[in-house]
Design a protein around this motif. Sequence first.
Motif, mmCIF file in Angstrom:
data_model
loop_
_atom_site.group_PDB
_atom_site.id
_atom_site.type_symbol
_atom_site.label_atom_id
_atom_site.label_comp_id
_atom_site.label_asym_id
_atom_site.label_seq_id
_atom_site.Cartn_x
_atom_site.Cartn_y
_atom_site.Cartn_z
ATOM 1 N N THR A 142 0.809 -1.226 0.000
ATOM 2 C CA THR A 142 0.000 0.000 0.000
ATOM 3 C C THR A 142 0.832 1.262 0.000
ATOM 4 N N THR A 143 2.046 1.214 0.548
ATOM 5 C CA THR A 143 2.889 2.414 0.594
ATOM 6 C C THR A 143 4.089 2.314 -0.336
ATOM 7 N N GLY A 144 4.212 1.217 -1.061
ATOM 8 C CA GLY A 144 5.357 1.036 -1.949
ATOM 9 C C GLY A 144 5.301 1.949 -3.165
ATOM 10 N N LYS A 145 6.463 2.396 -3.611
ATOM 11 C CA LYS A 145 6.537 3.300 -4.760
ATOM 12 C C LYS A 145 6.331 2.579 -6.085
ATOM 13 N N GLY A 161 -5.464 15.464 1.093
ATOM 14 C CA GLY A 161 -4.947 14.617 2.165
ATOM 15 C C GLY A 161 -5.951 13.631 2.713
ATOM 16 N N ILE A 162 -6.690 12.970 1.836
ATOM 17 C CA ILE A 162 -7.755 12.077 2.282
ATOM 18 C C ILE A 162 -7.194 10.851 2.999
ATOM 19 N N ILE A 163 -6.057 10.338 2.518
ATOM 20 C CA ILE A 163 -5.468 9.147 3.126
ATOM 21 C C ILE A 163 -4.294 9.501 4.042
ATOM 22 N N ARG A 164 -4.004 10.772 4.202
ATOM 23 C CA ARG A 164 -2.936 11.259 5.070
ATOM 24 C C ARG A 164 -1.534 10.886 4.578
ATOM 25 N N LEU A 165 -1.442 10.193 3.492
ATOM 26 C CA LEU A 165 -0.161 9.841 2.897
ATOM 27 C C LEU A 165 -0.211 10.194 1.421
ATOM 28 N N ARG A 166 0.944 10.455 0.826
ATOM 29 C CA ARG A 166 0.970 10.679 -0.620
ATOM 30 C C ARG A 166 0.951 9.315 -1.301
ATOM 31 N N LEU A 225 -12.194 4.674 0.199
ATOM 32 C CA LEU A 225 -12.500 4.087 1.505
ATOM 33 C C LEU A 225 -11.639 2.860 1.777
ATOM 34 N N ALA A 226 -11.486 1.990 0.763
ATOM 35 C CA ALA A 226 -10.639 0.808 0.931
ATOM 36 C C ALA A 226 -9.177 1.213 1.042
ATOM 37 N N GLY A 227 -8.761 2.207 0.226
ATOM 38 C CA GLY A 227 -7.380 2.676 0.295
ATOM 39 C C GLY A 227 -7.045 3.286 1.639
#
Length: 331
Positions: free
Chosen positions: A11-14, A84-89, A296-298
């Motif tokens: 989920t956070t991988g580039k 910033g919906i998921i608080r991460l880029r 929502l799932a993300g």
Amino acid sequence: MIRKSIQHRITTGKITLPVVMLLSVMIWLGVYFIKPVAVFSHSSSPVWQMLEPFFLGKSISLLINFVFYAFISYLLIELNNTFGIIRLRASIQTSFYLIVIAACPELYPLHVGTASTLFMVISIYFLFKSYQQANPSGNVFYSWMFLGLSGLILPQLLYLAPFYLIAAYNFQSLNPRSFFAGLLGIMFPFWFLAGYAFTFNHLEMIYHPFQTLITFEPINLLVLKGWQVATISYIILLFVVGVTNSLINGWQDKIRTRAYLNFFSLIGTCLLVLLVLQPQHFVTVFPLLLVCFSFLAGHFFALTKSRSSNIFFIVSLIGLATLLIYNLWML
């Protein structure tokens, strides 16, 4: 050294998005050459019928639809980065969107749902931008204008107008000026349509969207195909998990973020109700429902770090792979 879970690494991988994009292109090409699908989907919308001569019978229509999906996916990244919906880029919402579309070959043909979803994502962008603005009239106007554009080709989306009012109230951007700006915005595309209709004597184009709004077919869930039942069941499961997570753990987000997630929950629920009441619109409504689902799932998968969420993530990936195989088999 802390070992990252599979969920966190993906989920956070580039490289997640590039891999998903490559996989999606390969699936599209595989379907195109091995099990060809139609390249164009007809619609009763007069506006869409007016555009049909430019696409009908041309294999380039399939490419145009893929470009539409790619542009929608890009806008999902911009929505997250801007608000910033998921608080991460993160790009997990875009990855979900692309891979689920790839898993549904029946969505490949160019159809009204793709174009209307593109307009709706732009509309949502301006609606979110109006959050707590001192003078939100401009953004509200543009938001409702794109809502009106989507309603020209898919009138059922005009049912979302009251929920836009609720969202504007929650965003503290609803006042008398913005209210009338929104009305002008949603009427704006229809003024141009009326001008064209009177000029070329196609008066049916004016009343068709409103006639469609008051025309209801008997509820018949049996019209849903096997791949549609399997796909919507998968989406509902993850949608419910995402909504539940945003309600329970919403206190960890900013008030602004909670408002955005609540909007996706509300619109997604409305679209699910629409699919239950009028399942014949599945193909055209599903791409927009998938936008709500993706965020929502993300949000759930990107920000949860428990062992149970990691297991659920792996099960979700297995379910998605199974869905892809089943949908390809059902072609």
